[in-house]
Design a protein around this motif. Sequence first.
Motif, PDB file in Angstrom:
ATOM      1  N   THR A   5      12.434  15.497 -23.891  1.00 49.37           N
ATOM      2  CA  THR A   5      13.346  14.354 -23.941  1.00 49.37           C
ATOM      3  C   THR A   5      12.565  13.081 -24.232  1.00 49.37           C
ATOM      4  OG1 THR A   5      15.088  15.248 -22.531  1.00 49.37           O
ATOM      5  CG2 THR A   5      14.788  12.883 -22.447  1.00 49.37           C
ATOM      6  N   LEU A   6      13.195  12.179 -24.963  1.00 48.35           N
ATOM      7  CA  LEU A   6      12.650  10.851 -25.234  1.00 48.35           C
ATOM      8  C   LEU A   6      13.343   9.858 -24.313  1.00 48.35           C
ATOM      9  CD1 LEU A   6      10.928   8.975 -27.115  1.00 48.35           C
ATOM     10  CD2 LEU A   6      12.991   8.775 -28.535  1.00 48.35           C
ATOM     11  N   LEU A   7      12.569   9.164 -23.485  1.00 50.68           N
ATOM     12  CA  LEU A   7      13.106   8.145 -22.576  1.00 50.68           C
ATOM     13  C   LEU A   7      12.728   6.772 -23.126  1.00 50.68           C
ATOM     14  CD1 LEU A   7      14.499   7.368 -19.908  1.00 50.68           C
ATOM     15  CD2 LEU A   7      12.287   7.609 -18.776  1.00 50.68           C
ATOM     16  N   VAL A   8      13.729   5.979 -23.494  1.00 49.36           N
ATOM     17  CA  VAL A   8      13.511   4.696 -24.161  1.00 49.36           C
ATOM     18  C   VAL A   8      13.770   3.559 -23.177  1.00 49.36           C
ATOM     19  CG1 VAL A   8      14.192   3.199 -26.064  1.00 49.36           C
ATOM     20  CG2 VAL A   8      14.234   5.686 -26.365  1.00 49.36           C
ATOM     21  N   LEU A   9      12.755   2.746 -22.940  1.00 53.93           N
ATOM     22  CA  LEU A   9      12.887   1.585 -22.057  1.00 53.93           C
ATOM     23  C   LEU A   9      13.499   0.436 -22.849  1.00 53.93           C
ATOM     24  CD1 LEU A   9       9.451   1.676 -20.191  1.00 53.93           C
ATOM     25  CD2 LEU A   9      11.583   2.863 -19.614  1.00 53.93           C
ATOM     26  N   ALA A  10      14.776   0.159 -22.609  1.00 60.96           N
ATOM     27  CA  ALA A  10      15.503  -0.835 -23.395  1.00 60.96           C
ATOM     28  C   ALA A  10      16.250  -1.827 -22.513  1.00 60.96           C
ATOM     29  CB  ALA A  10      16.479  -0.144 -24.334  1.00 60.96           C
ATOM     30  N   ALA A  11      15.749  -2.049 -21.299  1.00 61.94           N
ATOM     31  CA  ALA A  11      16.442  -2.945 -20.365  1.00 61.94           C
ATOM     32  C   ALA A  11      15.798  -4.315 -20.274  1.00 61.94           C
ATOM     33  CB  ALA A  11      16.497  -2.315 -18.969  1.00 61.94           C
ATOM     34  N   GLY A  12      14.773  -4.581 -21.096  1.00 60.08           N
ATOM     35  CA  GLY A  12      14.036  -5.837 -20.987  1.00 60.08           C
ATOM     36  C   GLY A  12      14.889  -7.048 -21.332  1.00 60.08           C
ATOM     37  N   MET A  13      14.493  -8.171 -20.790  1.00 50.81           N
ATOM     38  CA  MET A  13      15.238  -9.412 -20.977  1.00 50.81           C
ATOM     39  C   MET A  13      14.970 -10.060 -22.327  1.00 50.81           C
ATOM     40  SD  MET A  13      16.992 -10.055 -18.192  1.00 50.81           S
ATOM     41  CE  MET A  13      17.200 -11.821 -18.019  1.00 50.81           C
ATOM     42  N   ALA A  14      13.879  -9.668 -22.994  1.00 54.57           N
ATOM     43  CA  ALA A  14      13.499 -10.265 -24.284  1.00 54.57           C
ATOM     44  C   ALA A  14      13.341 -11.773 -24.177  1.00 54.57           C
ATOM     45  CB  ALA A  14      14.513  -9.906 -25.369  1.00 54.57           C
ATOM     46  N   SER A  15      12.728 -12.227 -23.089  1.00 52.59           N
ATOM     47  CA  SER A  15      12.645 -13.667 -22.837  1.00 52.59           C
ATOM     48  C   SER A  15      11.772 -14.379 -23.860  1.00 52.59           C
ATOM     49  CB  SER A  15      12.101 -13.913 -21.423  1.00 52.59           C
ATOM     50  OG  SER A  15      10.830 -13.316 -21.256  1.00 52.59           O
ATOM     51  N   ARG A  16      10.694 -13.727 -24.318  1.00 48.21           N
ATOM     52  CA  ARG A  16       9.817 -14.370 -25.291  1.00 48.21           C
ATOM     53  C   ARG A  16      10.389 -14.276 -26.706  1.00 48.21           C
ATOM     54  NH1 ARG A  16       4.376 -11.316 -23.961  1.00 48.21           N
ATOM     55  NH2 ARG A  16       5.824  -9.891 -22.966  1.00 48.21           N
ATOM     56  N   TYR A  17      11.162 -13.233 -26.968  1.00 45.60           N
ATOM     57  CA  TYR A  17      11.692 -13.029 -28.312  1.00 45.60           C
ATOM     58  C   TYR A  17      12.919 -13.891 -28.580  1.00 45.60           C
ATOM     59  CZ  TYR A  17      13.189 -10.472 -32.490  1.00 45.60           C
ATOM     60  OH  TYR A  17      13.559 -10.125 -33.754  1.00 45.60           O
ATOM     61  N   GLY A  18      13.759 -14.080 -27.553  1.00 45.27           N
ATOM     62  CA  GLY A  18      14.871 -14.995 -27.697  1.00 45.27           C
ATOM     63  C   GLY A  18      16.203 -14.354 -28.025  1.00 45.27           C
ATOM     64  N   SER A  19      16.262 -13.005 -28.117  1.00 45.59           N
ATOM     65  CA  SER A  19      17.526 -12.324 -28.365  1.00 45.59           C
ATOM     66  C   SER A  19      17.379 -10.882 -27.914  1.00 45.59           C
ATOM     67  CB  SER A  19      17.903 -12.386 -29.841  1.00 45.59           C
ATOM     68  OG  SER A  19      17.003 -11.615 -30.619  1.00 45.59           O
ATOM     69  N   LEU A  20      18.473 -10.110 -28.073  1.00 46.21           N
ATOM     70  CA  LEU A  20      18.438  -8.700 -27.683  1.00 46.21           C
ATOM     71  C   LEU A  20      17.731  -7.899 -28.780  1.00 46.21           C
ATOM     72  CD1 LEU A  20      19.265  -6.652 -25.554  1.00 46.21           C
ATOM     73  CD2 LEU A  20      21.460  -6.398 -26.713  1.00 46.21           C
ATOM     74  N   LYS A  21      16.389  -7.923 -28.746  1.00 44.81           N
ATOM     75  CA  LYS A  21      15.618  -7.336 -29.837  1.00 44.81           C
ATOM     76  C   LYS A  21      15.737  -5.820 -29.896  1.00 44.81           C
ATOM     77  CE  LYS A  21      11.394  -7.468 -26.995  1.00 44.81           C
ATOM     78  NZ  LYS A  21      10.009  -7.933 -26.931  1.00 44.81           N
ATOM     79  N   GLN A  22      16.242  -5.202 -28.808  1.00 43.62           N
ATOM     80  CA  GLN A  22      16.389  -3.756 -28.813  1.00 43.62           C
ATOM     81  C   GLN A  22      17.295  -3.270 -29.939  1.00 43.62           C
ATOM     82  OE1 GLN A  22      16.574  -5.716 -26.195  1.00 43.62           O
ATOM     83  NE2 GLN A  22      15.639  -4.815 -24.380  1.00 43.62           N
ATOM     84  N   VAL A  23      18.254  -4.106 -30.367  1.00 42.11           N
ATOM     85  CA  VAL A  23      19.170  -3.687 -31.433  1.00 42.11           C
ATOM     86  C   VAL A  23      19.078  -4.598 -32.652  1.00 42.11           C
ATOM     87  CG1 VAL A  23      20.756  -2.511 -29.884  1.00 42.11           C
ATOM     88  CG2 VAL A  23      21.085  -4.941 -30.344  1.00 42.11           C
ATOM     89  N   ASP A  24      18.074  -5.447 -32.715  1.00 40.80           N
ATOM     90  CA  ASP A  24      17.889  -6.309 -33.875  1.00 40.80           C
ATOM     91  C   ASP A  24      17.538  -5.458 -35.094  1.00 40.80           C
ATOM     92  OD1 ASP A  24      17.731  -8.587 -35.358  1.00 40.80           O
ATOM     93  OD2 ASP A  24      15.948  -9.392 -34.389  1.00 40.80           O
ATOM     94  N   GLY A  25      17.935  -5.918 -36.275  1.00 43.61           N
ATOM     95  CA  GLY A  25      17.706  -5.152 -37.490  1.00 43.61           C
ATOM     96  C   GLY A  25      16.380  -5.479 -38.149  1.00 43.61           C
ATOM     97  N   PHE A  26      15.632  -4.428 -38.525  1.00 47.59           N
ATOM     98  CA  PHE A  26      14.344  -4.586 -39.193  1.00 47.59           C
ATOM     99  C   PHE A  26      14.261  -3.792 -40.490  1.00 47.59           C
ATOM    100  CE2 PHE A  26      13.617  -5.599 -34.797  1.00 47.59           C
ATOM    101  CZ  PHE A  26      12.781  -6.695 -34.841  1.00 47.59           C
TER     102      PHE A  26
END
Length: 303
Positions: A5-26
């Motif tokens: 199984t792959l466990l993805v840590l995606a609960a971070g606040m993204a305080s330095r990035y400034g948005s919900l970078k977990q779903v930002d498009g790249f």
Amino acid sequence: MGKPTLLVLAAGMASRYGSLKQVDGFGPHGESIIDYSIYDAIQAGFGKVVFIIRQEFEEVMRAKFDEKLAGKIEVDYAFQDFDLTKFGVNRVIERTKPWGTAHAVMSAKDKINEPFCVINADDFYGADAFQKMATFLNEDVTDSNMSLMGFEVGNTMSDHGYVSRGVCEVSAEGNMNSVTERTNIYYKGEGADRKIVFNENDVEYDLDPKSRVSMNFWGFTPKVFEVCLDLFPAFVEANAENPKAEFFIPSIPDYMVKNGMADFKVIPTSSKWFGVTYPEDKPIVQESISNLIAEGAYPAKLF
């Protein structure tokens, strides 16, 4: 033994990035970094992905992933929150954010019964890393033999500010002797004089660019949940008045190694790591992904 199984840590606040970078498009079709990790995991033979998220993100995450991953890999979610009773701590402690990455891993204890690996949502690890981790989890992992991917710290830096890394001491046999979380690693100086340093208690220390670091890409068995649950109550009691204290993942393998509970193989990888800590990192990541697509490493549209 079932597929890992792959466990993805995606609960971070993204305080330095400034948005919900977990779903930002790249990617060229709006692919997030998580999309590339999941694509690599599917290709490597992983059978399930579990997202650790804050519950208020559930609707966004399901809209982003459930439909496009249906039939490709099993998907589940676990929530990191402030309820300590789930972990044997019968008290309420006011905090502005949860208790760190090992606390996040514990939040998946009821979702995973097979070997698994942990990754960060906002780090691009590359196909080679997933292939090697899948091989390890399928062939070599035991409760006393786990692993981590070891990257050179010089290949994991941002030009735009500090980063956090688990700095490893590696034995001649390739096993981890210890891992220490350094939360303030950055470049100092310019040109030929530029070097990597970390700050601890307002003192700067040099760090060899070839030092092996953990990028939170760990290979575990569910045994790690037991160890976390054993250690977490005492950590909470010791840090109840420290709102910035975090129960980091590296402290768990470090404890297991020092107490003779398990070895952790440091798996070398040819994959190049890159990630997004600051908004200024985004165009660099986009360019790197575009280059990989041009080289044929990924299709232009993943799913």
